[in-house]
Design a protein around this motif. Structure first.
Motif, PDB file in Angstrom:
ATOM      1  N   LYS A 109       0.833  -1.205  -0.014  1.00 57.32           N
ATOM      2  CA  LYS A 109      -0.098   0.072   0.034  1.00 57.32           C
ATOM      3  C   LYS A 109       0.811   1.078  -0.033  1.00 57.32           C
ATOM      4  N   ALA A 110       1.989   1.314   0.575  1.00 55.64           N
ATOM      5  CA  ALA A 110       2.787   2.449   0.882  1.00 55.64           C
ATOM      6  C   ALA A 110       3.474   2.898  -0.299  1.00 55.64           C
ATOM      7  N   TYR A 111       3.922   1.737  -0.991  1.00 56.10           N
ATOM      8  CA  TYR A 111       4.615   1.954  -2.107  1.00 56.10           C
ATOM      9  C   TYR A 111       3.710   2.397  -3.254  1.00 56.10           C
ATOM     10  N   TYR A 112       2.366   1.795  -3.493  1.00 58.12           N
ATOM     11  CA  TYR A 112       1.362   2.207  -4.412  1.00 58.12           C
ATOM     12  C   TYR A 112       1.128   3.669  -4.080  1.00 58.12           C
ATOM     13  N   GLU A 113       0.867   3.977  -2.954  1.00 59.49           N
ATOM     14  CA  GLU A 113       0.477   5.578  -2.674  1.00 59.49           C
ATOM     15  C   GLU A 113       1.571   6.599  -2.957  1.00 59.49           C
ATOM     16  N   TYR A 114       2.825   5.897  -2.737  1.00 58.63           N
ATOM     17  CA  TYR A 114       4.101   6.815  -2.848  1.00 58.63           C
ATOM     18  C   TYR A 114       4.038   7.005  -4.518  1.00 58.63           C
ATOM     19  N   ALA A 115       3.999   6.048  -5.442  1.00 56.45           N
ATOM     20  CA  ALA A 115       3.786   6.353  -6.836  1.00 56.45           C
ATOM     21  C   ALA A 115       2.912   7.256  -7.191  1.00 56.45           C
ATOM     22  N   GLN A 116       1.702   7.113  -6.544  1.00 55.68           N
ATOM     23  CA  GLN A 116       0.664   7.940  -6.850  1.00 55.68           C
ATOM     24  C   GLN A 116       0.790   9.461  -6.586  1.00 55.68           C
ATOM     25  N   CYS A 117       1.521   9.445  -5.336  1.00 60.35           N
ATOM     26  CA  CYS A 117       1.731  11.004  -4.749  1.00 60.35           C
ATOM     27  C   CYS A 117       2.835  11.652  -5.928  1.00 60.35           C
ATOM     28  N   HIS A 118       3.811  10.793  -6.283  1.00 53.71           N
ATOM     29  CA  HIS A 118       4.494  11.233  -7.483  1.00 53.71           C
ATOM     30  C   HIS A 118       3.672  11.874  -8.859  1.00 53.71           C
ATOM     31  N   TYR A 119       2.685  10.961  -9.088  1.00 52.84           N
ATOM     32  CA  TYR A 119       1.845  11.306 -10.055  1.00 52.84           C
ATOM     33  C   TYR A 119       0.884  12.551 -10.047  1.00 52.84           C
ATOM     34  N   LYS A 120       0.347  12.488  -8.675  1.00 49.57           N
ATOM     35  CA  LYS A 120      -0.483  13.621  -8.123  1.00 49.57           C
ATOM     36  C   LYS A 120       0.233  15.114  -8.013  1.00 49.57           C
ATOM     37  N   THR A 121       1.499  14.869  -7.837  1.00 47.83           N
ATOM     38  CA  THR A 121       2.348  16.201  -7.790  1.00 47.83           C
ATOM     39  C   THR A 121       3.014  16.688  -9.271  1.00 47.83           C
ATOM     40  N   ASN A 122       2.507  15.912 -10.251  1.00 48.12           N
ATOM     41  CA  ASN A 122       2.984  16.164 -11.497  1.00 48.12           C
ATOM     42  C   ASN A 122       4.270  15.874 -11.871  1.00 48.12           C
ATOM     43  N   GLN A 123       4.756  14.832 -10.916  1.00 48.30           N
ATOM     44  CA  GLN A 123       6.360  14.291 -11.261  1.00 48.30           C
ATOM     45  C   GLN A 123       6.304  13.074 -12.165  1.00 48.30           C
ATOM     46  N   TYR A 124       5.897  13.143 -13.276  1.00 49.89           N
ATOM     47  CA  TYR A 124       5.463  12.162 -14.147  1.00 49.89           C
ATOM     48  C   TYR A 124       6.688  11.107 -14.361  1.00 49.89           C
ATOM     49  N   LEU A 125       7.917  11.662 -14.296  1.00 49.92           N
ATOM     50  CA  LEU A 125       9.294  10.704 -14.851  1.00 49.92           C
ATOM     51  C   LEU A 125       9.089   9.723 -13.499  1.00 49.92           C
ATOM     52  N   LEU A 126       9.402  10.509 -12.407  1.00 48.43           N
ATOM     53  CA  LEU A 126       9.386   9.470 -11.207  1.00 48.43           C
ATOM     54  C   LEU A 126       8.171   8.568 -10.967  1.00 48.43           C
ATOM     55  N   ALA A 127       6.983   8.994 -11.242  1.00 52.72           N
ATOM     56  CA  ALA A 127       5.837   8.205 -11.116  1.00 52.72           C
ATOM     57  C   ALA A 127       5.823   7.098 -12.012  1.00 52.72           C
ATOM     58  N   ALA A 128       6.320   7.180 -13.472  1.00 47.43           N
ATOM     59  CA  ALA A 128       6.437   5.953 -14.268  1.00 47.43           C
ATOM     60  C   ALA A 128       7.390   5.111 -13.699  1.00 47.43           C
ATOM     61  N   PHE A 129       8.404   5.582 -13.218  1.00 47.92           N
ATOM     62  CA  PHE A 129       9.386   4.644 -12.707  1.00 47.92           C
ATOM     63  C   PHE A 129       9.063   3.902 -11.566  1.00 47.92           C
ATOM     64  N   TYR A 130       8.302   4.604 -10.280  1.00 43.50           N
ATOM     65  CA  TYR A 130       7.749   3.935  -9.319  1.00 43.50           C
ATOM     66  C   TYR A 130       6.637   2.905  -9.559  1.00 43.50           C
ATOM     67  N   PHE A 131       5.757   3.275 -10.453  1.00 45.51           N
ATOM     68  CA  PHE A 131       4.812   2.510 -11.001  1.00 45.51           C
ATOM     69  C   PHE A 131       5.230   1.398 -11.560  1.00 45.51           C
ATOM     70  N   LYS A 132       6.017   1.392 -12.480  1.00 45.86           N
ATOM     71  CA  LYS A 132       6.563   0.159 -13.078  1.00 45.86           C
ATOM     72  C   LYS A 132       7.311  -0.838 -11.779  1.00 45.86           C
ATOM     73  N   ASN A 133       8.134  -0.141 -11.219  1.00 46.80           N
ATOM     74  CA  ASN A 133       8.786  -0.852 -10.172  1.00 46.80           C
ATOM     75  C   ASN A 133       7.936  -1.515  -9.249  1.00 46.80           C
ATOM     76  N   PHE A 134       6.616  -0.946  -8.904  1.00 45.18           N
ATOM     77  CA  PHE A 134       5.414  -1.664  -8.029  1.00 45.18           C
ATOM     78  C   PHE A 134       5.072  -2.799  -8.707  1.00 45.18           C
ATOM     79  N   SER A 135       4.856  -2.438 -10.301  1.00 49.14           N
ATOM     80  CA  SER A 135       4.306  -3.820 -11.191  1.00 49.14           C
ATOM     81  C   SER A 135       4.950  -4.854 -11.148  1.00 49.14           C
ATOM     82  N   ASN A 136       6.413  -4.502 -11.181  1.00 46.54           N
ATOM     83  CA  ASN A 136       7.213  -5.713 -11.162  1.00 46.54           C
ATOM     84  C   ASN A 136       7.615  -6.331 -10.004  1.00 46.54           C
ATOM     85  N   THR A 137       7.495  -5.559  -8.965  1.00 48.49           N
ATOM     86  CA  THR A 137       7.781  -6.087  -7.394  1.00 48.49           C
ATOM     87  C   THR A 137       6.779  -6.617  -6.900  1.00 48.49           C
TER      88      THR A 137
END
Length: 193
Positions: free
Chosen positions: A35-63
């Protein structure tokens, strides 16, 4: 971590992001890590940090491959790359990454309700790449580099045969070929012998 979750629920993403950054690396093996990792990725997306959001969402999906949030994370990774896609006049690496990510999503989740949206977004991104290719050929044409223009337009037709601009591109190929021929200098040497 509890406070980070509360800030996230209150949609105070910047504060939640700051707190997640403090604890995210200590959560390995913890039940709350997913839950923490998913919400962390969402926080990046919601704050318009799309490059980091893409990285963390992909990492979440793989992990977290067994997570019920995996499909959403894979889509959000691709969609974050889509958000990074600039106007067709700029470098299109982000556009190509987005197309690749959407295609991976469609291959991994062929029964998803988001497949139609992915295909629509892929078409939109491919149109942007097509516009870039046309602008490139047109630039060669305007600079009177007719041979390069012909090659560039031929590549456009090869890469995008279903383009709505096919007729216009073929006309420009013919016109550039004609102008190349009329502006060429041909020297003939004759022998007196």
């Amino acid at each position: 971590l509890t406070t980070a979750f509360k800030y996230y629920e209150k949609k105070n993403y910047q504060r939640a992001l700051t707190l997640f950054e403090l604890v995210i690396n200590t959560l390995r093996g913890d039940a709350r890590a997913e839950k923490a990792y998913y919400e962390y990725a969402q926080c990046h997306y919601k704050t318009n940090q799309y490059l980091l959001a893409a990285f963390y969402f992909k990492n979440f999906s793989n992990t977290f491959s067994n997570s019920p949030l995996r499909e959403e994370a894979a889509f959000m990774s691709a969609y974050s790359n889509y958000q990074l896609s600039p106007t067709f006049r700029l470098d299109q690496k982000a556009t190509e990454s987005a197309i690749e990510e959407f295609q991976i999503f469609v291959n991994l989740f062929p029964t998803s309700t988001k497949v139609g949206e992915c295909n629509q977004l892929i078409d939109e991104l491919r149109r942007k790449l097509e516009q870039k290719a046309f602008a490139e050929g047109r630039l060669y044409y305007d600079l009177r580099q007719f041979q390069s223009a012909v090659i560039s337009f031929d590549n456009l037709l090869r890469d995008y045969p279903e383009s709505p601009d096919v007729e216009r591109v073929r006309y420009l190929i013919a016109k550039a070929s004609y102008l190349l021929a009329t502006n060429s200098v041909c020297l003939l040497y004759t022998s007196d012998a």
